[in-house]
Design a protein around this motif. Structure first.
Motif, PDB file in Angstrom:
ATOM      1  N   TYR A   1       0.828  -1.212   0.000  1.00 43.56           N
ATOM      2  CA  TYR A   1       0.000   0.000   0.000  1.00 43.56           C
ATOM      3  C   TYR A   1       0.857   1.256   0.000  1.00 43.56           C
ATOM      4  N   THR A   2       1.949   1.243   0.721  1.00 45.08           N
ATOM      5  CA  THR A   2       2.768   2.456   0.811  1.00 45.08           C
ATOM      6  C   THR A   2       3.795   2.569  -0.313  1.00 45.08           C
ATOM      7  N   ARG A   3       4.274   1.425  -0.844  1.00 39.39           N
ATOM      8  CA  ARG A   3       5.357   1.489  -1.833  1.00 39.39           C
ATOM      9  C   ARG A   3       4.973   1.007  -3.226  1.00 39.39           C
ATOM     10  N   GLY A   4       3.869   0.263  -3.325  1.00 43.91           N
ATOM     11  CA  GLY A   4       3.493  -0.323  -4.609  1.00 43.91           C
ATOM     12  C   GLY A   4       3.845  -1.800  -4.625  1.00 43.91           C
ATOM     13  N   ILE A   5       3.041  -2.578  -5.312  1.00 46.09           N
ATOM     14  CA  ILE A   5       3.212  -4.036  -5.296  1.00 46.09           C
ATOM     15  C   ILE A   5       4.487  -4.456  -6.018  1.00 46.09           C
ATOM     16  N   HIS A   6       4.698  -3.946  -7.230  1.00 49.66           N
ATOM     17  CA  HIS A   6       5.875  -4.370  -7.993  1.00 49.66           C
ATOM     18  C   HIS A   6       7.178  -3.846  -7.381  1.00 49.66           C
ATOM     19  N   ALA A   7       7.089  -2.781  -6.584  1.00 48.99           N
ATOM     20  CA  ALA A   7       8.283  -2.208  -5.959  1.00 48.99           C
ATOM     21  C   ALA A   7       8.722  -2.979  -4.717  1.00 48.99           C
ATOM     22  N   VAL A   8       7.857  -3.869  -4.229  1.00 49.56           N
ATOM     23  CA  VAL A   8       8.148  -4.610  -2.993  1.00 49.56           C
ATOM     24  C   VAL A   8       8.439  -6.068  -3.338  1.00 49.56           C
ATOM     25  N   GLY A   9       9.618  -6.507  -2.985  1.00 49.93           N
ATOM     26  CA  GLY A   9       9.970  -7.906  -3.192  1.00 49.93           C
ATOM     27  C   GLY A   9       9.640  -8.750  -1.978  1.00 49.93           C
ATOM     28  N   VAL A  10       9.592 -10.034  -2.179  1.00 47.32           N
ATOM     29  CA  VAL A  10       9.293 -10.976  -1.101  1.00 47.32           C
ATOM     30  C   VAL A  10      10.321 -10.851   0.018  1.00 47.32           C
ATOM     31  N   ASN A  11      11.580 -10.597  -0.335  1.00 51.39           N
ATOM     32  CA  ASN A  11      12.613 -10.493   0.700  1.00 51.39           C
ATOM     33  C   ASN A  11      12.354  -9.328   1.655  1.00 51.39           C
ATOM     34  N   LEU A  12      11.798  -8.239   1.154  1.00 51.85           N
ATOM     35  CA  LEU A  12      11.467  -7.118   2.030  1.00 51.85           C
ATOM     36  C   LEU A  12      10.329  -7.494   2.980  1.00 51.85           C
ATOM     37  N   VAL A  13       9.328  -8.210   2.466  1.00 49.41           N
ATOM     38  CA  VAL A  13       8.230  -8.677   3.321  1.00 49.41           C
ATOM     39  C   VAL A  13       8.780  -9.575   4.421  1.00 49.41           C
ATOM     40  N   LEU A  14       9.700 -10.442   4.048  1.00 48.42           N
ATOM     41  CA  LEU A  14      10.306 -11.348   5.037  1.00 48.42           C
ATOM     42  C   LEU A  14      11.102 -10.562   6.076  1.00 48.42           C
TER      43      LEU A  14
END
Length: 192
Positions: free
Chosen positions: A16-29
């Motif tokens: 929501y804050t950065r955009g879906i394509h801008a966020v990788g799975v590693n950042l979520v982890l």
């Protein structure tokens, strides 16, 4: 909160804050502190995680909005309260749904433009659900079917336009401007 829910909430916040394509799975982890193996146990792909984030936002947004509309009588008061609720959201005064950064469903559907894509379809389902919620309140006005359809569509367009104006142009008064337009139109129907 279990690990699956933590992953979804963390992913939603980042998407929501950065955009879906801008966020990788590693950042979520990294943000969630959860292992990659656990992520893929619950979500076989990033797209599945995105879908889960959309469903999460749909539930939280819908629950918040329904709660706001239940505090006033159905029909005209609820239709006008919709725009009071939007104004509170635009001004980031709604802890239940967080800081305003535009419509997550519009943003996500723009990133997944193919209408057959599951993510795009989930966004469209949210918008259909919002239209149905508005329609229930318009039905309370006891107008002809044609007028009911017209007021439903107008209210949805005013809602969506206000969200867009608030986000894209920074017009945080857009909800009240839209509310004024709807009120004038409803007053005109009352005079018929």
């Amino acid at each position: 909160m279990d690990k699956q829910e933590l992953l979804v909430r963390t992913a939603f916040k980042l998407f929501y804050t950065r955009g879906i394509h801008a966020v990788g799975v590693n950042l979520v982890l990294a943000e969630s502190g959860i292992a990659k193996k656990t992520l893929y146990h619950h979500f076989p792909s990033k797209e599945h995680l995105v879908e889960a984030a959309i469903r999460y936002r749909d539930c939280s947004y819908r629950a918040w909005l329904i709660s706001r509309l239940e505090h006033v009588p159905a029909g005209r008061p609820a239709l006008l309260e919709l725009f009071n609720a939007l104004s509170d959201w635009f001004h980031s005064r709604v802890p239940d749904i967080g800081h305003f950064n535009g419509c997550f469903f519009i943003n996500a559907s723009a990133e997944f433009g193919d209408r057959d894509n599951a993510i795009h379809r989930a966004c469209a389902e949210h918008k259909a659900g919002m239209m149905a919620l508005i329609r229930r309140h318009v039905d309370e006005l006891s107008l002809s079917e044609g007028r009911t359809e017209e007021i439903t569509n107008l209210t949805v367009l005013l809602k969506e336009g206000a969200i867009s104006m608030a986000h894209v142009q920074g017009n945080l008064n857009a909800a009240f401007e839209a509310k004024g337009i709807l009120e004038n139109i409803l007053n005109g129907y009352a005079d018929e």
